[in-house]
Design a protein around this motif. Sequence first.
Motif, PDB file in Angstrom:
ATOM      1  N   GLN A  91      -4.113  15.856   8.370  1.00 13.43           N
ATOM      2  CA  GLN A  91      -3.584  16.437   9.600  1.00 13.43           C
ATOM      3  C   GLN A  91      -2.615  15.493  10.313  1.00 13.43           C
ATOM      4  N   GLN A  92      -2.950  14.214  10.387  1.00 11.04           N
ATOM      5  CA  GLN A  92      -2.117  13.256  11.107  1.00 11.04           C
ATOM      6  C   GLN A  92      -1.167  12.490  10.183  1.00 11.04           C
ATOM      7  N   ALA A  93      -0.911  13.004   9.008  1.00 10.87           N
ATOM      8  CA  ALA A  93      -0.025  12.409   7.999  1.00 10.87           C
ATOM      9  C   ALA A  93      -0.634  11.163   7.364  1.00 10.87           C
ATOM     10  N   ALA A  94      -1.384  10.348   8.134  1.00  5.30           N
ATOM     11  CA  ALA A  94      -2.128   9.195   7.605  1.00  5.30           C
ATOM     12  C   ALA A  94      -1.227   8.226   6.841  1.00  5.30           C
ATOM     13  N   LEU A  95      -0.055   7.957   7.403  1.00  4.41           N
ATOM     14  CA  LEU A  95       0.833   6.965   6.804  1.00  4.41           C
ATOM     15  C   LEU A  95       0.451   5.570   7.287  1.00  4.41           C
ATOM     16  N   PHE A  96       0.758   4.575   6.474  1.00  7.02           N
ATOM     17  CA  PHE A  96       0.519   3.188   6.862  1.00  7.02           C
ATOM     18  C   PHE A  96       1.681   2.725   7.741  1.00  7.02           C
ATOM     19  N   ASP A  97       1.385   2.397   8.999  1.00  6.34           N
ATOM     20  CA  ASP A  97       2.442   2.033   9.935  1.00  6.34           C
ATOM     21  C   ASP A  97       3.207   0.792   9.519  1.00  6.34           C
ATOM     22  N   SER A  98       2.546  -0.132   8.811  1.00  4.80           N
ATOM     23  CA  SER A  98       3.178  -1.403   8.443  1.00  4.80           C
ATOM     24  C   SER A  98       4.019  -1.303   7.171  1.00  4.80           C
ATOM     25  N   LEU A  99       3.982  -0.133   6.502  1.00  2.00           N
ATOM     26  CA  LEU A  99       4.747   0.072   5.272  1.00  2.00           C
ATOM     27  C   LEU A  99       5.896   1.041   5.539  1.00  2.00           C
ATOM     28  N   ASN A 100       7.011   0.833   4.862  1.00  2.00           N
ATOM     29  CA  ASN A 100       8.101   1.788   5.020  1.00  2.00           C
ATOM     30  C   ASN A 100       7.837   3.035   4.182  1.00  2.00           C
ATOM     31  N   VAL A 101       8.729   3.996   4.272  1.00  6.37           N
ATOM     32  CA  VAL A 101       8.531   5.274   3.582  1.00  6.37           C
ATOM     33  C   VAL A 101       8.421   5.069   2.078  1.00  6.37           C
TER      34      VAL A 101
END
Length: 264
Positions: A91-101
């Motif tokens: 739901q919240q995409a759950a991407l790692f903020d410290s990593l780029n796309v």
Amino acid sequence: MSPSQDAPLIELKGIRKAFGQNVILDGLDLSIRKGEALAIIGPSGTGKSTILRIIAGLLAPDEGEIYIQGQKREGLVEDAPDPVGIGMVFQQAALFDSLNVYENVGFSLFQHTHLSSEDIQNLVDRKLDMVGLPGIGDRFPAQLSGGMRKRVSFARAIMENPEDVHSRPEVLLYDEPTAGLDPIASTVIEDLIRNLQCNEVGCSTYVMVTHQDSTIRRTADRIIFLYQGKVQWEGQVKDIDTIDHPMVRQFFNGQVEGPIQVAK
């Protein structure tokens, strides 16, 4: 023996799950067939996201059986590979903020393959093109809009490992994919979900949890209505406006009064 062509791709039998004294799923039965676009709807807190996590192998039921392409699953996803790939979009995409796309989308390849950085970048670029986000690999999640973060999470979910022919996701699980998005961004995501179903990546089957009326109508073929841990109704999207089931009518009309108990 290979499974019958008519056999469900995924089947849940008698699934029960409780957290403490709170019974979330109570003897749930659910069948999902290949190529199906299924929406799970119902009031908040009725176990919809729990079903997705059980299907994904991230959460074990207390009771019941799970079959993937006719093969009974034992344990969680890390205990043994499923016969088909299952990807999940949180739901919240759950991407790692410290990593780029680039690092987010290629994360599993960095962790579990011997591919070169150049090969991984080519694979990531291909997935970003598929979700309509070419050339953003060097950006970080904080630099993206909510809709863009969702699409990056889609690219990550459909990433396959070329060293493992079984890694290509046949099934995608979407947990509230349009939550928090404006109507235009929601339409972009809804179109993307349908496009991915028809793409060569293999994600021909998906299960979605959503409350959003437009998302239900534009992306689902079949609907199951969940309440009090059980499937209370199932039918086709075309039935929404004509079905006289009291729970379905209350849900889509947004009525406080009705068989669904509203917390006050």
